[in-house]
Structures are given as C-alpha cells and as structure tokens.
Design an enzyme around this catalytic site. Sequence first.
Site, PDB file in Angstrom:
ATOM      1  N   LYS A  44       0.837  -1.209   0.000  1.00 53.38           N
ATOM      2  CA  LYS A  44       0.000   0.000   0.000  1.00 53.38           C
ATOM      3  C   LYS A  44       0.868   1.253   0.000  1.00 53.38           C
ATOM      4  O   LYS A  44       2.060   1.187   0.348  1.00 53.38           O
ATOM      5  CB  LYS A  44      -0.944  -0.023   1.207  1.00 53.38           C
ATOM      6  CG  LYS A  44      -0.252  -0.143   2.546  1.00 53.38           C
ATOM      7  CD  LYS A  44      -1.232  -0.621   3.626  1.00 53.38           C
ATOM      8  CE  LYS A  44      -0.575  -0.581   4.985  1.00 53.38           C
ATOM      9  NZ  LYS A  44      -1.412  -1.205   6.021  1.00 53.38           N
ATOM     10  N   TYR A  51      14.490  31.375   8.201  1.00 52.93           N
ATOM     11  CA  TYR A  51      13.211  32.039   8.461  1.00 52.93           C
ATOM     12  C   TYR A  51      13.016  32.294   9.950  1.00 52.93           C
ATOM     13  O   TYR A  51      13.253  31.412  10.781  1.00 52.93           O
ATOM     14  CB  TYR A  51      12.047  31.169   7.982  1.00 52.93           C
ATOM     15  CG  TYR A  51      11.823  31.189   6.493  1.00 52.93           C
ATOM     16  CD1 TYR A  51      11.622  32.394   5.812  1.00 52.93           C
ATOM     17  CD2 TYR A  51      11.784  30.006   5.766  1.00 52.93           C
ATOM     18  CE1 TYR A  51      11.398  32.414   4.440  1.00 52.93           C
ATOM     19  CE2 TYR A  51      11.549  30.008   4.395  1.00 52.93           C
ATOM     20  CZ  TYR A  51      11.362  31.223   3.746  1.00 52.93           C
ATOM     21  OH  TYR A  51      11.139  31.228   2.399  1.00 52.93           O
TER      22      TYR A  51
HETATM   23  C1  PLP Z   1      -0.644  -2.097   6.738  1.00 52.83           C
HETATM   24  C2  PLP Z   1      -1.227  -3.408   7.088  1.00 52.83           C
HETATM   25  C3  PLP Z   1      -0.406  -4.537   7.194  1.00 52.83           C
HETATM   26  C4  PLP Z   1       1.099  -4.441   7.148  1.00 52.83           C
HETATM   27  O1  PLP Z   1       1.527  -3.904   8.374  1.00 52.83           O
HETATM   28  P1  PLP Z   1       3.072  -3.716   8.759  1.00 52.83           P
HETATM   29  O2  PLP Z   1       3.036  -3.271  10.164  1.00 52.83           O
HETATM   30  O3  PLP Z   1       3.582  -2.656   7.840  1.00 52.83           O
HETATM   31  O4  PLP Z   1       3.731  -5.012   8.539  1.00 52.83           O
HETATM   32  C5  PLP Z   1      -1.004  -5.777   7.378  1.00 52.83           C
HETATM   33  N1  PLP Z   1      -2.342  -5.887   7.497  1.00 52.83           N
HETATM   34  C6  PLP Z   1      -3.170  -4.810   7.439  1.00 52.83           C
HETATM   35  C7  PLP Z   1      -4.630  -5.007   7.603  1.00 52.83           C
HETATM   36  C8  PLP Z   1      -2.638  -3.538   7.249  1.00 52.83           C
HETATM   37  O5  PLP Z   1      -3.442  -2.477   7.216  1.00 52.83           O
END
Ligand code: PLP
Length: 381
Positions: free
Chosen positions: A55, A276
Amino acid sequence: MDDTSRALIGSAAGSQPVSEAAAGAILTIDLGAIRENYRRLKARLGGVRCAGVLKADGYGLGAAQVASVLAKEGCDIFFIALPGEGIALRKAIGPGPDILVLNGLPPGSEPEALAAGLCPVVNSATQLKAWRQAARSAGRSLPAAIQVDSGMARLGMAPAEVEAVAGEAGAFDGIDIRFVMSHLARADEPQQVANEKQRHEFDRLRKMLPAAPASLANSSGIFLGPAYHYDLARPGAALYGVNPTPHEANPMLPVIRLEAKVAQTREIGAGTGIGYGHTHQADGPLRLATISLGYGDGWHRRAASAAWFEGVRLPFIGRVSMDSIILDISALPAGRLGEGDLVELIGPSQSVDDAAGHAGTIGYEILTNLGTRFHRRYVGA
Ligand SMILES: *Cc1c(COP(=O)(O)O)cnc(C)c1O
C-alpha cells in the site's frame, strides 16, 4: 556501489524520473535488501505463506519494483489499501498474483475492481452484499477475504455483524472465501495482553464463518510467535527495513539511503540571524551548508535533526524550509564540503527509525512521506 551495479528501473508513481544531475537529493532503494528481508521473514514463518503489503506505493519505495522482486521469491499475494492502487499494480505486474484491497471496495467501484481482477477485503455486511451482487451479475463466484474486527475498531466486521451474516442463509453465495483475516492493534508490544485477547477473539469469530485459511500477523505479529502465524502473514514495514521489534535490535536489513546535495556553503559571523524567523543567531563565527531538501520532500519541518558526512554529525540550524535546510558544518575542516557534495539524511549513520525518532513519528511515516523530487536509484535487483 559503482554505476554498472545501478539500475534505474522506475520512479515514484505519478512523477517523472529525475536525473541524478538535476535532482537535489538521491534516494537509493536496495531491492536486494528487500529480497533478503522477505527471506528472513519466510524463515521465521516456517512453511506459512507470506504476502507482501504494497500500500501507499510500496511504503513510498515503488510498489511495482517491490512486487517484481517479491514475485521472483515466490510471493503471489499482494495487499494494497485502495482499488486505485490495485488497478495500477495489476497494470504493472500483469495477471497472476492475487491483489487484495485492504480498505474494501468503495460503493460503485466493484466493476473496476472486477475488471482488474482484484480481490476485495470485505469489511462489512454491506460490502458483502455488494460483492455477492457483483458475483451474481458476473455469473460466477468471486474471490474475497473476509475481515473481522478482533479488537482494533478500525476495519472489519464487528462481532455482532459476524454473528448476523453467519446466521443469514445464502450470505456467502457466490463468494469464494480465500481468507478470513483480522489485524492486530498492538503487535509491536509483545508483552501486551491485548495481542492474546485479539487472537482468541479472532479464533472465536472465524469459527462462526465458513472454513477458510486464516491471516492475522503483520510484520510485528510475525515476531509474536507461531500462534500468530496461521496460514498467511502480511508484512509491510519489515520488508522495507523498519524495525518490527522496536524493543530489540532490528532483525531486518536497512533498505534505503537518502542523500541531499549541498547547494551552497558560507561563513558567517557572530550575531547573524539564520533562516526564516531568525530562530537561531550565531554566537560566534560558523560555517554553514545549505542542502537541497526540505519539508517539500517530506522532511518534517518540526524535526530536530542532523545530516551526516563521513561519520561527522552536521546539525540542522534554523528552520527547515520547503526546499532547503541549513546545516552547521563547523565540525568539518574548512573547504571539506562543497557544492554538489552529498550528505546523508538516512543511511548507515541515521536509520529510518532514528530519523522517525527525531521527528516524533514512526518509520512508516518517514517512508511514505519520501518526496517525488528525488532521483531514485534502484540497486540490487
Ligand atoms: C498495513 C497493514 C499490514 C502491514 O503492516 P506492517 O506493520 O507494515 O507489517 C497488514 N495488514 C493490514 C490489515 C494492514 O493495514
């Protein structure tokens, strides 16, 4: 690393590749380290299947590039959050691997998801009904994962909803349940009883549903032990070098290196206001270097931080600007650092988790904020 070992095979989604010469900063992504991290997780999992979570464009590192490395390791299940990400990933990797949509399908997106061969994670009774209808219209059964909320109150069917659909005749007609899954809220805290409570609740809920392979563990969940592994693990962060065991040494290899170019150097005298708001005034002569990286590249404006050069710490001085940061380089000999030289923001001297600590955030956010203006260099493919 020499140039022949470097292969530029892409850039951040939606942005044009930037040449090394024209960029203000260089992001090196070690696909070989991602491959090794996947192997380490697989070794921990014994024979249990291991998906790859891609993702947010592979946590900012390039979903397509990461997918191709993992696919060569035999990984054939990828998770993304949104159907739009899934459609882009399907275009990049072609037919074959399963692509699961963690956030479920927004109403109306079913035809697009179907056309791209995506597998929704069904998080509610409403989504289940919509996917059942999509299956009826398609005239064939359609794959889905069913997510139950075992104690995070974020995504997935609540216990009462699980009971309701479990008692409903034909609730899963036309649905090929690939997995029943849930997600842990506190997997990075191994002493937390919340983990065991969620595991028991997961077992209770999934037994009400048609029998299907189960999935619970994210990266940190893998390190909670075999009771959490079930039939499929879903690591993201650990693949990308973020420490899944924050209370212990990082068992994963670092994956990225971020270096910014010196745009300019100068010497200033006592009393000079810096940056700044003149938030810092020199109390004696100082040597400064301005680097071409700022909050516009995802480096938090409020991060108290430093860059590194040959193991020497070069503290930020004054405010972080959109496109630049001023460093105090007085610790280096005069003339040692010049225009175009690279300083390290993330690398051997400062890990992703270190940078996150300085910014008051987590490694995940550092990665997903990595800017689109960097020259991206993929190595180790
Ligand atoms: C993002 C996510 C993962 C992966 O999690 P990590 O902590 O990055 O390994 C697995 N399952 C779900 C439902 C997620 O949202």
